[in-house]
Structures are given as C-alpha cells and as structure tokens.
Design a protein around this motif. Structure first.
Motif, PDB file in Angstrom:
ATOM      1  N   LEU A 106      39.757  58.440   5.498  1.00 23.77           N
ATOM      2  CA  LEU A 106      39.266  57.962   6.698  1.00 23.77           C
ATOM      3  C   LEU A 106      38.357  56.643   6.534  1.00 23.77           C
ATOM      4  O   LEU A 106      37.482  56.438   5.772  1.00 23.77           O
ATOM      5  CB  LEU A 106      38.033  59.121   7.219  1.00 23.77           C
ATOM      6  N   TYR A 107      39.066  55.596   7.224  1.00 26.43           N
ATOM      7  CA  TYR A 107      38.339  54.036   7.061  1.00 26.43           C
ATOM      8  C   TYR A 107      37.475  53.873   8.279  1.00 26.43           C
ATOM      9  O   TYR A 107      37.643  54.539   9.375  1.00 26.43           O
ATOM     10  CB  TYR A 107      39.412  53.309   7.100  1.00 26.43           C
ATOM     11  N   GLY A 108      36.584  53.094   8.076  1.00 32.09           N
ATOM     12  CA  GLY A 108      35.320  52.939   8.688  1.00 32.09           C
ATOM     13  C   GLY A 108      34.878  51.975   9.658  1.00 32.09           C
ATOM     14  O   GLY A 108      33.930  51.550  10.179  1.00 32.09           O
ATOM     15  N   SER A 109      36.202  50.768   9.747  1.00 31.30           N
ATOM     16  CA  SER A 109      35.555  49.565  10.301  1.00 31.30           C
ATOM     17  C   SER A 109      36.866  49.281  11.335  1.00 31.30           C
ATOM     18  O   SER A 109      37.894  49.449  11.050  1.00 31.30           O
ATOM     19  CB  SER A 109      35.643  48.320   9.260  1.00 31.30           C
ATOM     20  N   VAL A 110      36.330  48.721  12.524  1.00 30.82           N
ATOM     21  CA  VAL A 110      37.473  48.018  13.186  1.00 30.82           C
ATOM     22  C   VAL A 110      37.362  46.436  13.710  1.00 30.82           C
ATOM     23  O   VAL A 110      37.782  46.113  14.521  1.00 30.82           O
ATOM     24  CB  VAL A 110      37.046  48.937  14.878  1.00 30.82           C
ATOM     25  N   ARG A 111      36.392  45.944  12.707  1.00 34.85           N
ATOM     26  CA  ARG A 111      36.327  44.447  12.820  1.00 34.85           C
ATOM     27  C   ARG A 111      37.669  43.688  12.786  1.00 34.85           C
ATOM     28  O   ARG A 111      38.375  44.162  12.051  1.00 34.85           O
ATOM     29  CB  ARG A 111      35.375  44.041  11.980  1.00 34.85           C
ATOM     30  N   THR A 112      37.783  42.526  13.421  1.00 35.00           N
ATOM     31  CA  THR A 112      38.970  41.791  13.347  1.00 35.00           C
ATOM     32  C   THR A 112      39.077  41.226  11.929  1.00 35.00           C
ATOM     33  O   THR A 112      40.350  41.469  11.553  1.00 35.00           O
ATOM     34  CB  THR A 112      38.727  40.493  14.094  1.00 35.00           C
ATOM     35  N   ALA A 113      38.240  40.741  11.132  1.00 39.53           N
ATOM     36  CA  ALA A 113      38.339  40.280   9.901  1.00 39.53           C
ATOM     37  C   ALA A 113      38.021  40.994   8.972  1.00 39.53           C
ATOM     38  O   ALA A 113      37.450  40.898   7.617  1.00 39.53           O
ATOM     39  CB  ALA A 113      37.656  38.948   9.503  1.00 39.53           C
ATOM     40  N   ARG A 114      38.241  42.672   8.851  1.00 33.55           N
ATOM     41  CA  ARG A 114      37.869  43.282   8.056  1.00 33.55           C
ATOM     42  C   ARG A 114      38.537  43.368   6.501  1.00 33.55           C
ATOM     43  O   ARG A 114      39.751  43.274   6.707  1.00 33.55           O
ATOM     44  CB  ARG A 114      37.909  44.885   8.715  1.00 33.55           C
ATOM     45  N   GLN A 115      37.670  43.457   5.514  1.00 33.52           N
ATOM     46  CA  GLN A 115      38.259  43.552   4.232  1.00 33.52           C
ATOM     47  C   GLN A 115      38.587  44.852   3.625  1.00 33.52           C
ATOM     48  O   GLN A 115      39.419  44.768   2.825  1.00 33.52           O
ATOM     49  CB  GLN A 115      37.009  42.829   3.087  1.00 33.52           C
ATOM     50  N   GLY A 116      37.741  45.795   4.040  1.00 38.10           N
ATOM     51  CA  GLY A 116      37.856  47.228   3.519  1.00 38.10           C
ATOM     52  C   GLY A 116      38.945  47.954   3.573  1.00 38.10           C
ATOM     53  O   GLY A 116      39.369  48.626   2.974  1.00 38.10           O
ATOM     54  N   ILE A 117      40.105  47.272   4.402  1.00 39.78           N
ATOM     55  CA  ILE A 117      41.233  48.194   4.858  1.00 39.78           C
ATOM     56  C   ILE A 117      42.226  47.998   3.645  1.00 39.78           C
ATOM     57  O   ILE A 117      42.977  48.731   3.345  1.00 39.78           O
ATOM     58  CB  ILE A 117      41.923  47.548   5.956  1.00 39.78           C
ATOM     59  N   ARG A 118      41.946  46.769   2.802  1.00 36.91           N
ATOM     60  CA  ARG A 118      42.401  46.649   1.368  1.00 36.91           C
ATOM     61  C   ARG A 118      41.965  47.717   0.509  1.00 36.91           C
ATOM     62  O   ARG A 118      42.841  48.259  -0.165  1.00 36.91           O
ATOM     63  CB  ARG A 118      42.129  45.281   1.079  1.00 36.91           C
ATOM     64  N   VAL A 119      40.810  48.144   0.533  1.00 30.60           N
ATOM     65  CA  VAL A 119      40.489  49.428  -0.358  1.00 30.60           C
ATOM     66  C   VAL A 119      41.112  50.438   0.248  1.00 30.60           C
ATOM     67  O   VAL A 119      41.405  51.208  -0.710  1.00 30.60           O
ATOM     68  CB  VAL A 119      38.965  49.291  -0.373  1.00 30.60           C
ATOM     69  N   ALA A 120      41.106  50.843   1.427  1.00 34.29           N
ATOM     70  CA  ALA A 120      41.565  52.010   1.969  1.00 34.29           C
ATOM     71  C   ALA A 120      43.215  52.127   1.520  1.00 34.29           C
ATOM     72  O   ALA A 120      43.477  53.181   1.251  1.00 34.29           O
ATOM     73  CB  ALA A 120      41.490  52.020   3.482  1.00 34.29           C
TER      74      ALA A 120
END
Length: 192
Positions: free
Chosen positions: A8-22
């Motif tokens: 479960l990923y927690g960000s909806v921001r345009t320039a999100r970095q955490g999607i890489r970790v997910a």
C-alpha cells in the motif's frame, strides 16, 4: 500456496519519490514467490472519506472501493510504504486506510518508510504503528527506513546501492513469519 501481500503506497503527489521504493519492495516480495500487488492510491482515486466501505449497503459501494475491499480481504499481509509529511502520515495514505476496517483484521503489516532526509521517515512510522494496530493489522517489530529516497532508487525501483537487496531480507523474513502464523490462526477461526 503463495502468500498474498498488498503493498500500500501512500502518496498522490505529482513528483513523488516513494513510488520507487514501493516498486522495489513489490519486486522483492515477488522474487520470494509471493503474490505481491502494488496498490497505488492514484489508480483508485478514493474520495476524501465520507462513508466507509462498511457503511454502504452490500454491493452498492463505488467500484474502486469494492475492488479494494476484495483485494484486502484476500491478502495475508500488508506492506505500508509511507513518506513523512510534517513528521506525520501522508493524508492520501490515511484516507486509503480509513475507508476500510474489518477487511484489514488479523493480518500483519510491515512498514517501509522514507524521507528526503537522513531519518528515513521513522517519525511517520511511529504514528503508523498505532494506526495500523487500531485497524487490526499490527505492524511487525522491524521497520525498513529509506533515507534520502531520491538518491536510493531509480524510477523503476532499481536500487542505486546493491546493498538494498540484503537490507530488506530480515524485514521480509519477519513479515513472512507473522503472515504464516496469522494465516494458520485464521484457518482455525477468528476470536469472536
């Protein structure tokens, strides 16, 4: 039968970095042979919480909510990938989690936290522990913090430092132990 794990990923921001970790953690779980699925709140566009899933008459919840409820009920464990927003939990993650309740029950969660700085999101992780426990999916003892997230992974989730492959092993081993233990207990029946 392979463990079913929702990331479960927690960000909806345009320039999100955490999607890489997910993406990285989803790939590592799949390498173990798990049925690992990344749940990105951007793909589901849940509204700000007005009514929880359980507050809709059976079969009348919006389709994205029905789909998520089915996925959650079928999971054996959850990995929460959370950034740290103002030393707290990202609003999109809280919104995603709060739409459901009983669907989460009696399954473990693991917290992968990240930040742009050196603390790796651990302040948000501490708040998440209380929230996840209240939702019925207590977190395992280990955390997997990711400091300087923008430098740690490529866009596709490939780590810039090969040591990340070893770093997540203990975390995944522990999640597996708890997932299998709670899976066996659910098979015997629930405590109520």
């Amino acid at each position: 039968m392979a463990l079913r794990v929702l990331v479960l990923y927690g960000s909806v921001r345009t320039a999100r970095q955490g999607i890489r970790v997910a993406r990285f953690i989803t790939a590592k779980l799949a390498e173990r042979g798990y049925d690992a699925t990344l749940v990105d709140p951007v793909d589901y566009a849940l509204p700000m919480l007005d009514r929880m899933y359980k507050e809709y008459p059976k079969g009348e919840a919006p389709p994205p909510m029905e789909e998520l409820a089915e996925m959650i009920r079928g999971a054996d464990a959850f990995v929460i990938v959370s950034g740290e927003y103002n030393h707290s939990i990202p609003p999109a993650l809280s919104n995603l989690l709060d739409h459901f309740l009983e669907e989460w029950f009696f399954r473990p969660s693991g917290i992968v936290c990240y930040s742009a700085g050196m603390f790796g999101g651990v302040r948000a992780a501490m708040q998440l522990r209380a929230m996840l426990s209240e939702l019925g999916m207590p977190s395992i003892p280990s955390l997997q913090p990711v400091p300087r997230v923008g430098q740690a992974f490529a866009e596709d989730g490939t780590p810039t430092d090969e040591a990340w492959h070893g770093r997540v092993k203990k975390f995944i081993d522990e999640l597996e132990w708890y997932a299998e233990a709670l899976q066996a207990q659910r098979a015997k029946g629930l405590p109520y």
